[in-house]
Design a protein around this motif. Structure first.
Motif: not given
Length: 199
Positions: A88-96, A98-104, A149-154
């Motif tokens: 139901e809740h997948q990881f977002d591939p745009n968080m490729r 780092y930080f995909e766990d926190f965003e999830w 990392y900044v790109e992902t955080l943006a």
């Protein structure tokens, strides 16, 4: 169940069983995280607090850090997750990067889809490589390394509307995350990256 584990971790005997036991005793919990420790005995992370805080960070593994139980989020390094949650809740591939766990976890919290737990007795050693900017490298090289990392955080900022504190770790020039003027500067940086790209 699905076990999320970094490839630079060594799991201590019985740790996985403790994570499984926690989830089986707590039906409302969607994931349980262990106590991740550096080789020197200091704690890397044992569950997450408000706005990305790493609970028990830099404490010793053999000192009291409170009991196992609910936390705000869990890191992906050593975490057991109910497999149905990923359907139901997948990881977002745009968080490729780092930080995909926190965003999830943030999305699951927003949807009130379940609770996260930490298990302080479930130990894993993390042979972690520091991702902070290297002060010995030339400034341009260090900045280029930090930009992925900044790109992902943006992207995270564009999607959720707030600045994750990890940005200040990767861009130390921004200063203190507790200073509202520094946070305003961080937002300008993230807006620029979103508008113009990381290059």
């Amino acid at each position: 169940y699905v076990l999320l584990i970094d490839n630079d971790m060594e799991v201590m005997p019985g740790a996985l069983e403790l994570l499984l036991y926690q989830l089986e005793q707590q039906p409302a919990a969607v994931a349980a995280m262990g106590n991740v420790i550096f080789p020197d005995g200091s704690i890397h992370v044992c569950g997450g607090g408000r706005l990305g805080e790493l609970l028990a960070k830099n404490r010793r593994f053999d000192e009291s850090i409170g009991e196992s139980g609910p936390c705000e989020w869990v890191a992906g390094g050593f975490t057991l997750v109910r497999s149905a949650v990923f359907a139901e809740h997948q990881f977002d591939p745009n968080m490729r990067h780092y930080f995909e766990d926190f965003e999830w976890c943030h999305r699951i919290n927003q949807a009130q889809a379940g609770a996260f737990h930490r298990v302080v007795e479930a130990l894993a050693i993390h042979f972690h490589e520091n991702k902070a900017p290297n002060q010995v490298q030339p400034k341009e090289e260090s900045r280029k390394q930090a930009m992925k990392y900044v790109e992902t955080l943006a992207y995270f900022y564009r999607k959720h509307g707030f600045v994750y504190d990890a940005l200040f770790y990767h861009v130390p020039e921004l200063g203190d995350a507790a200073n509202p003027f520094r946070v305003a500067s961080a937002k300008i940086l993230l807006e620029l990256v979103n508008a113009r790209g990381s290059e």
